[in-house]
Motif scaffolding. Structure first.
Motif, short mmCIF file in Angstrom:
data_model
loop_
_atom_site.label_atom_id
_atom_site.label_comp_id
_atom_site.label_asym_id
_atom_site.label_seq_id
_atom_site.Cartn_x
_atom_site.Cartn_y
_atom_site.Cartn_z
N VAL A 52 0.83 -1.20 0.00
CA VAL A 52 0.00 0.00 0.00
C VAL A 52 0.87 1.25 0.00
O VAL A 52 0.61 2.22 -0.72
N ALA A 53 1.94 1.23 0.80
CA ALA A 53 2.83 2.39 0.84
C ALA A 53 3.48 2.62 -0.51
O ALA A 53 3.58 3.76 -0.98
N ALA A 54 3.87 1.52 -1.16
CA ALA A 54 4.47 1.67 -2.48
C ALA A 54 3.47 2.21 -3.48
O ALA A 54 3.77 3.06 -4.31
N ALA A 55 2.20 1.71 -3.40
CA ALA A 55 1.17 2.18 -4.32
C ALA A 55 0.91 3.67 -4.14
O ALA A 55 0.62 4.39 -5.09
N ALA A 56 1.01 4.16 -2.91
CA ALA A 56 0.79 5.59 -2.66
C ALA A 56 1.96 6.42 -3.13
O ALA A 56 1.80 7.52 -3.66
N SER A 57 3.19 5.88 -2.96
CA SER A 57 4.36 6.68 -3.29
C SER A 57 4.55 6.85 -4.78
O SER A 57 5.01 7.88 -5.24
N PHE A 58 4.16 5.83 -5.59
CA PHE A 58 4.46 5.94 -7.00
C PHE A 58 3.66 7.05 -7.66
O PHE A 58 4.08 7.61 -8.66
N THR A 59 2.50 7.38 -7.12
CA THR A 59 1.70 8.44 -7.74
C THR A 59 2.37 9.79 -7.61
O THR A 59 2.09 10.70 -8.39
N ARG A 60 3.26 9.95 -6.60
CA ARG A 60 3.95 11.22 -6.44
C ARG A 60 5.18 11.34 -7.33
O ARG A 60 5.68 12.43 -7.53
N ASP A 61 5.66 10.17 -7.85
CA ASP A 61 6.92 10.17 -8.60
C ASP A 61 6.73 9.82 -10.07
O ASP A 61 7.67 9.39 -10.74
N LEU A 62 5.52 9.99 -10.57
CA LEU A 62 5.28 9.64 -11.95
C LEU A 62 6.06 10.57 -12.90
O LEU A 62 6.23 11.75 -12.61
N PRO A 63 6.53 10.04 -14.06
CA PRO A 63 7.12 10.91 -15.07
C PRO A 63 6.09 11.94 -15.54
O PRO A 63 4.88 11.74 -15.40
N ASP A 64 6.58 12.99 -16.13
CA ASP A 64 5.70 14.05 -16.62
C ASP A 64 5.03 13.58 -17.90
O ASP A 64 5.67 13.42 -18.94
N TYR A 65 3.71 13.34 -17.81
CA TYR A 65 3.02 12.79 -18.96
C TYR A 65 2.97 13.76 -20.13
O TYR A 65 2.78 13.36 -21.29
N THR A 66 3.17 15.06 -19.87
CA THR A 66 3.09 16.03 -20.96
C THR A 66 4.26 15.92 -21.93
O THR A 66 4.21 16.47 -23.03
#
Length: 1013
Positions: A52-66
């Motif tokens: 769960v912690a990993a699932a929450a953290s990855f949303t903050r470190d996503l590459p810039d989709y733009t």
């Protein structure tokens, strides 16, 4: 492309979703829920809290989709990968330099034209959507149904997420996820799931921010289509030599199938590419994107596909270089190879490559009727190996044999490294399909070059180089097509009894087929796979006995690698087979083309420093086969002496040639401990040549290259293992000397040497006047001893046709009798074989009988007379004349019955008999006890060995303790077929009987018939 009304409706729905913020929240909740599901699946890898912690953290470190929007705006930058080979000493410092043979660049030379969606054919866009993501126009960037299938596949695929990615996800993965994280490892890790969740989240963001048209345009322009083709424009030009705008429906369908499996493209794998094209067309039909008429027309429209993806002219050793490039793509991915600036050090020796190329070109020129080398002056001057080629006979000079191509592989068996590879004599000659790599991709029939696999199987089953096999006209039955299979030798002659050594070295066909019946087709295929062949996939039911004569398709590189195992004393050396490419029962190592790979910073990414080794056959088996294949004297009968397979100064080289029906393929593969060279000569389009056997077509290339390459190498031989013995045996039987047979020294693996004394060569006493066998009554001055070879019954026609004298069948009956004037020996009958004790019956019905005497003497000439009974009265009716213990006697003896009258006169009769006290020997050679047999086989081949010191009568085969034999054989080879009916374990026994009635049962052999899958 979809209908305009459908697009408008989709856009309206998407705008409504954007206005509904709650729906956005639910979508994100769904993504996080998928992450939690992944955590549950990974419970064995960590706790749910960590997931769960990993699932929450990855949303903050996503590459810039733009960043996705920048695709196509800026030109791609590429850093060239350089492929190197060992060249010459250019600077004169005594060491050879590395030379660039190939620079991997964009197939379009950097002209990566970006196409708008309007410029891309609608059929290609529709085909891509149909096969990659059928819900593309309506989904949120991911396909929930596909994701469900992927996670379900986690269980079915042993821990590996399979498929499930939408077009948007793939676009995100290929352009926003780093190449290092895209690589698929051997085992699933947390990062695999993290990356999958990142894809989902990014795909959701991209789908919300950009139109479906933009996403599809980016995807089609950045997708990888194999052969370094990125984007549909490059793919269209690489495979069809046309711009993408001109693609037809069948061409578009074929391209759309490539991204899922880039190696299955129409250049590298045309059959698989065609099959996948049809799957795409079926998907388009199913989705209503084409109608039935379009489907049928597209499916059966022939396509014109380029033979090679690389049009460059500055490439050296092109077939080898492209093979290296494909290996790099497998190891590092195509993007890294295209853009990564790698420096690749290969196994290729450029000097060897140049010599292999020029010698092959010269030989093809000679076979095409050219006089001399047929090479340009500068090329001939740089080709010293030409001087080592044998001079063709005058009758062949200037004769056009209709040959246009050849292929060569040179390999170091001690390291598994390919030193030279010529895939064709002219890479750029389209008339001969020169870009096609015959050495690696060509499936050709090897002819007799396949025979060593059959004979190696025989040696592994206990046969020896001295085992006798018959080279006579033989009908091997009609199990396949209703036509009798009666193979012949190349010269249409038969040689009669031969040793396995003579049969293999001279490459006679009938013995090879006979040996195949002994050892079993499935065993030969199994050994061929383990030695290195990657074809012959249909199993024994697909091939007949002609497989031993080269009736199956193989690759030149595979054959060279397999022969390299023998050259290296039974050990295979190389690199592990690529993950996922290995198959049960096939080889586990591959030949090597790359020594080291460095990145632009000089860091080593891969190094072939410690080759793996596996013992495939024992050193003893390898030594015996090498000794046979390098026996120049044994080759003389088939090839003449001297011949193109001999090396100067007596250097041993194991060599095998091959020629297929109608002269479509000519092969020579041979080796020393240091080097293996394989040569194929023929026409790429499979046209027959004009009378070009392997010994004349391919052998001159092999001979020239082997002599040139080894001219300064030390003289090496194969060391004889301690368990290989040498002893004298009789010719032609291969059995122990009997004192009168001609002998030859032969080698044996300990335990396979003969135990029985030869019975084929026998001495007979003959009346030289009558030509009949002498008896006790033949005058001694008319008796002479003659030696004959007694051939098996199967050779009777050959014996008669060749006028070979056989011993007389009749005795000198005018001078001998076992009955006279009421005095007779009735049992045993004259010349019968009997065992001790012997009951002798007869009559002594002589008037005025005083007594009778019964005696014996050895042989047929009275000497050393021994009495059995003496002074015996007339026997009572039903009573025998005598009971003879005959202790410790063996061989030919004559019984002498003398009836004496009261006046001293007498009547004398005689009867020659053979005393045989020793039982025969019997054993089952194949199958082995404990072996598992495939139930799909039609028959189980039972191969027995039996022998007797005097006269073997028959061998009987029993199964599961049955009272009656299921087969009886009276002449060797003692082979029986037992029809397989269902599964289960069976016990087989053979019983041997000699002419005297002695009997021996061999050890039982228990095998189980069950599926091996």
């Amino acid at each position: 492309m979809p209908h305009p009304t459908r697009i408008k409706k989709h856009r309206a729905r998407r705008q409504r979703r954007r206005r509904q913020g709650g729906r956005l929240f639910l979508s994100w909740l769904l993504v996080l829920g998928l992450g939690l599901i992944a955590c549950v699946v990974l419970a064995g890898m960590g706790t749910a809290l960590v997931g769960v912690a990993a699932a929450a953290s990855f949303t903050r470190d996503l590459p810039d989709y733009t960043e996705i929007a920048a695709l196509g705006l800026d030109p791609e930058t590429f850093e060239t990968t350089r492929i190197m080979a060992l060249g010459s000493d250019q600077d004169g410092d005594g060491s050879r330099d590395w030379e660039v043979i190939y620079e991997v660049i964009d197939p379009l030379g950097g002209d990566r034209r970006w196409l708008t969606l309007e410029q891309i054919p609608a059929d290609l866009a529709n085909a891509t959507v149909a096969v990659e993501d059928k819900s593309f126009w309506t989904n949120e960037g991911y396909d929930l149904e596909g994701i469900g299938r992927a996670f379900y596949g986690y269980v079915l695929q042993g821990g590996r997420i399979q498929g499930g990615s939408s077009i948007t996800q793939q676009l995100v993965k290929n352009n926003l996820i780093t190449p290092e994280r895209r690589a698929v490892g051997a085992a699933v890790t947390w990062d695999d799931y993290r990356r999958k969740m990142e894809e989902l989240a990014l795909a959701r963001q991209v789908s919300q921010a950009y139109s479906k048209e933009e996403i599809l345009e980016w995807y089609l322009n950045t997708n990888f289509y194999g052969n370094l083709a990125y984007g549909v424009e490059a793919a269209a030009r690489v495979y069809f030599d046309k711009p993408a705008a001109q693609l037809t429906l069948p061409e578009a369908a074929m391209l759309a199938a490539i991204p899922q499996s880039p190696t299955l493209n129409p250049i590298d794998n045309p059959e698989a590419a065609k099959a996948r094209q049809e799957l795409v067309l079926e998907a388009m039909l199913r989705e209503g994107l084409i109608n039935r008429e379009q489907f049928v027309a597209a499916r059966f429209t022939p396509l014109t596909i380029r033979s090679s993806a690389d049009p460059r002219f500055d490439i050296q050793a092109p077939h080898f270089a492209i093979t290296v490039r494909k290996e790099l793509e497998r190891r590092f991915g195509p993007e890294t190879v295209l853009r990564g600036g790698l420096t690749v050090y290969t196994t290729l020796d450029l000097e060897w490559q140049r010599q292999a190329t020029c010698v092959a070109r010269a030989q093809v020129g000679r076979l095409s009727g050219e006089i001399g080398s047929g090479l340009p002056v500068d090329e001939a001057a740089a080709c010293p190996a030409l001087a080592f080629m044998p001079t063709p006979p005058a009758s062949d000079l200037g004769v056009d044999r209709e040959v246009d191509n050849a292929a060569v592989v040179m390999l170091d068996p001690r390291t598994g490294e390919i030193k030279a590879m010529v895939g064709s004599v002219d890479y750029r000659n389209e008339l001969i399909d020169g870009a096609f790599n015959v050495a690696v991709d060509g499936l050709r029939q090897p002819g007799s070059a396949f025979k060593p696999f059959t004979y190696l199987t025989a040696l592994s089953q206990g046969y020896s180089a001295a085992t006798m096999v018959l080279d006579v006209e033989t009908d091997f039955g009609t199990p396949y097509n209703g036509v009798a299979y009666v193979p012949h030798n190349y010269d249409r002659r038969f040689r009669g009894p031969l040793s396995l050594r003579q049969a293999l070295a001279s490459s006679f066909n009938v013995p090879a087929v006979q040996v195949m019946t002994w050892v079993g087709l499935e065993n030969v295929i199994r050994n061929a796979h383990q030695l290195g062949l990657t074809t012959l996939d249909g199993g024994p039911n697909r091939y007949g006995l002609s497989l031993t004569l080269g009736g199956g398709e193989v690759r030149l590189l595979d054959m060279v690698y397999a022969f390299g195992v023998l050259a290296n004393n039974g050990r295979m050396v190389g690199q592990p087979v690529a993950e996922g490419a290995g198959r049960l029962g096939y080889r586990e190592l591959d030949p090597v083309v790359i020594l080291r790979v460095e990145n632009p910073r000089g860091e080593t990414l891969y190094s072939y420093s410690q080759p793996e080794q596996k013992e495939i056959v024992t050193p003893e088996l390898a030594y015996v086969l090498n000794d046979i294949l390098s026996d120049n004297r044994a080759r003389c009968a088939g090839f003449g002496c001297p011949n193109n397979l001999e090396l100067p100064d007596g250097r041993p080289a194991a060599v095998k040639t091959g020629t297929t029906n109608d002269f479509r393929d000519a092969w020579t593969i041979g080796y020393t401990p240091q080097l293996v060279i394989g040569v194929w000569v023929g026409n790429t389009d499979n046209r027959p040549m004009r009378e070009v056997p392997g010994s004349k077509g391919a052998a001159p290339i092999w001979h020239g290259l082997m002599n040139w390459a080894l001219q300064e190498e030390p003289f090496e031989v194969w060391s004889r293992p301690a368990r290989v013995l040498e002893m004298a045996v009789c010719v032609p039987s291969g059995l122990l000397p009997n004192g009168i047979c001609p002998t030859v020294n032969e080698i044996f693996i300990q335990g396979t040497e003969p135990a029985a004394v030869d019975t084929m060569v026998q001495a007979f006493q003959v009346n030289r006047e009558t030509g009949r066998l002498a008896t006790v009554d033949t005058p001694p001055d008319l008796i002479e001893t003659r030696t004959y070879v007694l051939y098996p019954e199967e050779a009777a026609d050959w014996v008669r046709e060749n006028g070979i004298e056989q011993p007389p069948a009749e005795y000198d009956t005018l001078r001998s009798a076992s009955s006279r004037e009421g005095v007779a020996i009735l049992d045993p009958a004259p010349f019968a074989s009997v065992r001790a004790p012997v009951t002798i019956s007869g009559t002594v019905d002589l008037p005025a009988l005083a007594y009778y005497r019964l005696a014996y003497f050895p042989g047929l000439t009275p000497s050393a007379l021994q009495t059995i009974v003496d002074n015996a009265p007339r026997p009572e009716p039903g009573e025998p004349l005598a009971r003879w213990a005959a202790d410790d006697l063996s061989g030919l003896f004559t019984l002498l019955l003398t009836a004496v009258r009261t006046d001293g006169s007498f009547v004398e009769v005689s009867a020659p008999i053979t005393l045989d006290p020793s039982p025969p020997t019997a054993e089952i050679l194949a199958p082995r006890s404990g072996q598992t047999i495939d139930p799909t086989d039609e028959f189980l081949l039972i191969q027995a060995r039996a022998a007797d010191d005097l006269s073997l009568d028959r061998v009987e085969f029993f199964v599961d303790g049955g009272a009656e034999p299921f087969a009886v054989k009276r002449v060797p080879p003692f082979t029986a077929r037992w029809p397989i009916r269902g599964t289960g374990c069976r016990t087989f026994v053979v019983r041997a009987f000699d002419a005297a009635g002695n009997e021996t049962a061999g050890e039982p052999v228990r095998v189980c018939i069950e599926s091996q899958n």
